[in-house]
Every structure is written in C-alpha cells, then in structure tokens.
Write a protein that holds these residues in place. Structure first.
Motif, mmCIF file in Angstrom:
data_model
loop_
_atom_site.group_PDB
_atom_site.id
_atom_site.type_symbol
_atom_site.label_atom_id
_atom_site.label_comp_id
_atom_site.label_asym_id
_atom_site.label_seq_id
_atom_site.Cartn_x
_atom_site.Cartn_y
_atom_site.Cartn_z
ATOM 1 N N GLN A 76 150.951 -35.283 16.860
ATOM 2 C CA GLN A 76 151.825 -35.269 17.855
ATOM 3 C C GLN A 76 152.051 -34.001 18.877
ATOM 4 O OE1 GLN A 76 155.559 -37.705 17.022
ATOM 5 N NE2 GLN A 76 155.249 -36.590 14.830
ATOM 6 N N LEU A 77 151.290 -32.942 18.315
ATOM 7 C CA LEU A 77 151.601 -31.351 18.980
ATOM 8 C C LEU A 77 150.900 -31.496 20.400
ATOM 9 C CD1 LEU A 77 151.371 -29.531 15.845
ATOM 10 C CD2 LEU A 77 153.468 -30.464 17.037
ATOM 11 N N PRO A 78 150.110 -32.079 20.636
ATOM 12 C CA PRO A 78 149.734 -32.059 22.286
ATOM 13 C C PRO A 78 150.647 -32.818 23.077
ATOM 14 C CG PRO A 78 147.781 -32.785 20.901
ATOM 15 C CD PRO A 78 148.953 -32.385 19.772
ATOM 16 N N ALA A 79 151.285 -33.791 22.538
ATOM 17 C CA ALA A 79 152.146 -34.413 23.647
ATOM 18 C C ALA A 79 153.456 -33.703 23.307
ATOM 19 C CB ALA A 79 152.534 -35.835 22.912
ATOM 20 N N VAL A 80 153.713 -32.911 22.383
ATOM 21 C CA VAL A 80 154.987 -31.805 22.487
ATOM 22 C C VAL A 80 154.819 -30.944 23.791
ATOM 23 C CG1 VAL A 80 156.280 -30.189 21.266
ATOM 24 C CG2 VAL A 80 155.478 -32.228 20.071
ATOM 25 N N LEU A 81 153.658 -30.280 23.841
ATOM 26 C CA LEU A 81 153.167 -29.330 24.679
ATOM 27 C C LEU A 81 153.312 -30.035 26.219
ATOM 28 C CD1 LEU A 81 150.459 -27.277 23.029
ATOM 29 C CD2 LEU A 81 152.745 -26.390 23.578
ATOM 30 N N ASP A 82 152.664 -31.400 26.173
ATOM 31 C CA ASP A 82 152.728 -31.950 27.463
ATOM 32 C C ASP A 82 154.086 -32.217 28.015
ATOM 33 O OD1 ASP A 82 150.160 -32.208 27.721
ATOM 34 O OD2 ASP A 82 149.814 -34.197 26.736
ATOM 35 N N ALA A 83 155.172 -32.754 27.022
ATOM 36 C CA ALA A 83 156.467 -32.738 27.415
ATOM 37 C C ALA A 83 157.231 -31.607 27.878
ATOM 38 C CB ALA A 83 157.338 -33.172 26.235
ATOM 39 N N LEU A 84 156.769 -30.631 27.362
ATOM 40 C CA LEU A 84 157.456 -29.294 27.798
ATOM 41 C C LEU A 84 156.777 -28.772 29.281
ATOM 42 C CD1 LEU A 84 158.848 -26.370 27.411
ATOM 43 C CD2 LEU A 84 156.541 -25.451 26.272
ATOM 44 N N PHE A 85 155.445 -28.819 29.593
ATOM 45 C CA PHE A 85 154.873 -28.401 30.563
ATOM 46 C C PHE A 85 155.027 -29.590 31.917
ATOM 47 C CE2 PHE A 85 151.303 -26.439 27.955
ATOM 48 C CZ PHE A 85 152.210 -25.456 27.656
ATOM 49 N N GLU A 86 155.178 -30.779 31.542
ATOM 50 C CA GLU A 86 155.532 -31.795 32.741
ATOM 51 C C GLU A 86 156.924 -31.581 33.113
ATOM 52 O OE1 GLU A 86 154.377 -35.473 30.822
ATOM 53 O OE2 GLU A 86 152.488 -35.185 30.581
ATOM 54 N N LYS A 87 157.798 -31.035 32.300
ATOM 55 C CA LYS A 87 159.389 -30.936 32.632
ATOM 56 C C LYS A 87 159.483 -29.588 33.420
ATOM 57 C CE LYS A 87 161.643 -34.610 31.219
ATOM 58 N NZ LYS A 87 162.313 -35.388 31.846
ATOM 59 N N GLY A 88 158.297 -28.678 33.451
ATOM 60 C CA GLY A 88 158.289 -27.390 34.046
ATOM 61 C C GLY A 88 158.537 -26.316 33.154
ATOM 62 N N GLY A 89 158.631 -26.313 31.723
ATOM 63 C CA GLY A 89 158.985 -25.193 30.920
ATOM 64 C C GLY A 89 157.650 -24.664 30.591
ATOM 65 N N THR A 90 157.697 -23.466 30.499
ATOM 66 C CA THR A 90 156.405 -22.523 30.080
ATOM 67 C C THR A 90 156.314 -21.627 28.659
ATOM 68 O OG1 THR A 90 157.371 -20.670 31.443
ATOM 69 C CG2 THR A 90 156.014 -22.421 32.446
ATOM 70 N N LEU A 91 157.825 -21.336 28.152
ATOM 71 C CA LEU A 91 157.781 -20.398 27.180
ATOM 72 C C LEU A 91 157.567 -21.063 25.879
ATOM 73 C CD1 LEU A 91 160.273 -17.401 26.848
ATOM 74 C CD2 LEU A 91 159.239 -18.490 24.995
ATOM 75 N N VAL A 92 156.640 -20.537 25.159
ATOM 76 C CA VAL A 92 156.296 -21.152 23.840
ATOM 77 C C VAL A 92 156.291 -19.837 23.133
ATOM 78 C CG1 VAL A 92 154.397 -21.974 22.397
ATOM 79 C CG2 VAL A 92 154.637 -22.748 24.748
ATOM 80 N N ASP A 93 157.067 -19.792 22.066
ATOM 81 C CA ASP A 93 157.503 -18.777 21.052
ATOM 82 C C ASP A 93 156.865 -18.906 19.684
ATOM 83 O OD1 ASP A 93 159.235 -16.341 20.622
ATOM 84 O OD2 ASP A 93 159.735 -17.743 19.100
ATOM 85 N N GLY A 283 158.648 -30.545 16.802
ATOM 86 C CA GLY A 283 157.362 -31.040 16.783
ATOM 87 C C GLY A 283 157.390 -32.415 16.988
ATOM 88 N N ASN A 284 158.267 -32.893 17.621
ATOM 89 C CA ASN A 284 158.496 -34.295 18.173
ATOM 90 C C ASN A 284 158.367 -34.318 19.553
ATOM 91 O OD1 ASN A 284 159.888 -36.629 19.090
ATOM 92 N ND2 ASN A 284 160.297 -37.016 16.747
ATOM 93 N N PRO A 285 157.377 -34.999 20.109
ATOM 94 C CA PRO A 285 157.586 -35.106 21.743
ATOM 95 C C PRO A 285 158.706 -35.595 22.500
ATOM 96 C CG PRO A 285 155.495 -36.014 20.807
ATOM 97 C CD PRO A 285 156.424 -35.742 19.579
ATOM 98 N N ARG A 286 159.321 -36.758 21.773
ATOM 99 C CA ARG A 286 160.634 -37.272 22.202
ATOM 100 C C ARG A 286 161.528 -36.407 22.266
ATOM 101 N NH1 ARG A 286 164.600 -40.042 20.060
ATOM 102 N NH2 ARG A 286 163.614 -40.219 17.867
ATOM 103 N N TYR A 287 161.783 -35.722 21.269
ATOM 104 C CA TYR A 287 162.691 -34.312 21.158
ATOM 105 C C TYR A 287 162.409 -33.268 22.249
ATOM 106 C CZ TYR A 287 164.537 -36.413 16.705
ATOM 107 O OH TYR A 287 164.722 -37.148 15.667
ATOM 108 N N MET A 288 161.336 -32.905 22.230
ATOM 109 C CA MET A 288 160.868 -31.977 23.439
ATOM 110 C C MET A 288 161.220 -32.276 24.799
ATOM 111 S SD MET A 288 159.753 -28.760 23.776
ATOM 112 C CE MET A 288 160.928 -28.597 25.098
ATOM 113 N N ALA A 289 161.134 -33.527 25.017
ATOM 114 C CA ALA A 289 161.465 -34.054 26.533
ATOM 115 C C ALA A 289 163.000 -34.213 26.610
ATOM 116 C CB ALA A 289 160.727 -35.555 26.753
ATOM 117 N N ASP A 290 163.665 -34.542 25.473
ATOM 118 C CA ASP A 290 164.871 -34.444 25.622
ATOM 119 C C ASP A 290 165.561 -33.182 25.846
ATOM 120 O OD1 ASP A 290 167.495 -36.214 25.275
ATOM 121 O OD2 ASP A 290 167.961 -34.676 24.075
#
Length: 313
Positions: A76-93, A283-290
């Motif tokens: 699921q994690l590639p989709a988590v990063l996709d959800a972050l980047f597609e919305k314009g987020g960048t910081l990964v800690d 670690g959930n793409p849906r939560y990341m998008a939300d």
C-alpha cells in the motif's frame, strides 16, 4: 559555540512578508504567516530561515513504514506517497528510531515515477560524535540520497555533541536545514533553552487539539526566533479522532472546505501563526489523501478555533 545573534535580516523580511496572504489568527491575535493560494495546489508556508515555500501537510513514517517488502502492508505504501505528492505535499519525515522506516522510504522513493519531489527529513538518535556521524551516514544510504533536506536531533539526545556536525554538513551542502525534536511537555524547558541559545531552522514538536501546552511558550518563541515548526502527533496519539468520530462536524466546516474530523484537527494546527507543517503518520493511502486535503481552502478563524477547543474540553 552558541549562535545567539538573533534573527537575520532574511528572516525578518520573510516574517514580514504578506502580499496576497491569507490571514488567520492564533489565540494571541497574531497574524499567521503568508500561505500561497491558488486552489489547485496545496498551500505552502515559507521556511523562516530561507523563505523557501514548504507545503503545509507532510507524512510521518513512524509505524506505517516500519514494514518489510514481504508484508502485505508494504504494497500500500507506494500509493501513500502518490497520495501525498499528487496533492502537492513533499515533506516525508523518518528516523533511525522507526525501525525499517528509513529503508522503506528510500526503497520506494528510488523507484517512484515521475522523480520524487520529496523534502526528506530524518534524525540522529544516539550518543557520541562518531556514533552520530556513523548513524547519519547510514541514513544517507538507507534513504538512497546524497543530500538530506532536514536533519534533526531526535528528542535532544546528546544535542551539544551533534550540533557542530550538523552545522558542518550544512555548510558542505550535505544537509540543507537543521533542527531539534521532542514529543512530550516534560522536555519543554530544555527545548526552550536550546531555542534561545542556538540558531536553528526547525523545531519538530507535539501539538494537537487536545495537547496544546506548546502554545504557551514554545510556539511564540519559535515565531520570535524565526524557527519553522513541524507538528508531530497532530491527532494526539490517535485518541482525539476516536473521541470525535461520532460527533457531527461544525456547521461551518464546509466554509473551510473540510469534510472529516482529521482534516479539521489538522487545520486547527495550521491556523496557528507559528506552525509551518503538520506530519500525520499513516500507511493507508485513503487516510493520506484525506489528511492532505487539510492543506486546501481557508484556515480557521480565532472564533472557530475556540469553538473546537470548547468542543474537545
């Protein structure tokens, strides 16, 4: 050597900038820093030490990225990063403290297409100069990068020993920004002392709708010193959202483009004038998008913030 020369001219100019800004207010009545608007991209705030725009919602990798490739959760994690980047987020800690999280992050970013826009943040979490250097070199290898955007001294562990190394590596260009972190109010006195004694780019600290002790002294001090603030534990460790889940959203939620409690809890933090970025972990793409959706639309007014505080109390 302590850096006590105060705020630089660049920091003052950054803090004073306000053209086309969206203004919100914290409980003390201070104007929030400028937020880039445009509707289609996540809002950003300038890092005080450089004026570089940083998207206001990032990703924490604690627990969620501490998984091996054989684990079903890894898929699921590639989709988590996709959800972050597609919305314009960048910081990964991340952090060496987070088990396999740094390695997982490096693996996934190395194969991300198109090229990852990640603003990489990690930490040093050990005692001793040589031990700190070895650990940070390992972080470079695990993250598969030759430059780390933000290196932080995790929980202030042996900070006086590590800080000279961080300053040296920043001068060399290996790291771009330096900072400190903590996650508990019991450390605030020490955090405050370090912020007053040293010139830092970032502080990562715990702040949530039901965990607001940082508002008293730490956040005003960061605003005064020109230090960017990253909020960890933005949901108060998870209990906050569970308590709010059954309650209806305030009637004005649609006015600030909010349709979930996590979004509203994040916007509460982002409406404080000292906050630069929030890093909910998942670690959930849906939560990341939300979560990322909290970076869009108007922030909260002082009255709306007070209403949420009353609701939680």
């Amino acid at each position: 050597m302590s850096h006590t020369d105060g705020i630089t001219r660049r920091r003052l100019l950054t803090l004073a900038a306000g053209v086309s800004a969206v203004l919100t207010f914290d409980p003390a009545g201070a104007q929030a820093p400028p937020i880039a608007t445009g509707g289609k991209s996540m809002q950003t705030r300038g890092i005080p030490s450089s004026a570089e725009p940083l998207p206001v919602v990032g990703l924490g990798t604690y627990r969620g990225f501490d998984v091996a490739p054989a684990d079903p959760a890894y898929k699921q994690l590639p989709a988590v990063l996709d959800a972050l980047f597609e919305k314009g987020g960048t910081l990964v800690d991340s952090s060496p403290m987070y088990g396999r999280a740094e390695q997982t992050t490096g693996e996934l970013l190395s194969i991300h297409e198109p090229r990852s826009p990640a603003f990489l943040a990690t930490k040093v979490w050990t005692r001793g100069r040589e031990e700190g250097i070895a650990q940070m070199e390992q972080s470079f290898k695990l993250l598969q990068t030759d430059r780390i955007d933000l290196m932080q001294i995790h929980n202030l562990l042996d900070w006086k020993t590590h800080l000279p190394t961080l300053r040296e590596w920043k001068e060399q260009g290996r790291i771009r920004y330096i900072g400190i972190t903590h996650y508990t109010a019991s450390a605030y006195d020490e955090v405050e002392a370090v912020l007053k004694a040293e010139q830092l780019d970032f502080l990562q600290i715990n702040y949530a709708l039901d965990d607001r002790a940082v508002e008293k002294r730490i956040l005003p001090l960061c605003r005064e010193r020109g230090v960017a603030v990253i909020c960890n534990r933005p949901f108060g460790g998870g209990g906050l959202i569970a308590r709010l889940k059954g309650k209806p959203l305030p009637g004005w939620a649609s006015q600030v483009q909010v349709n979930s409690w996590p979004q509203l809890a994040l916007k509460f933090l982002l409406s404080h004038s000292a906050v630069t970025c929030v890093i909910p972990g998942t670690g959930n793409p849906r939560y990341m998008a939300d979560n990322a959706a909290a970076g869009f639309g108007p922030m909260l007014t002082g009255a709306q913030r007070e209403q949420l505080i009353d609701l939680v109390n």
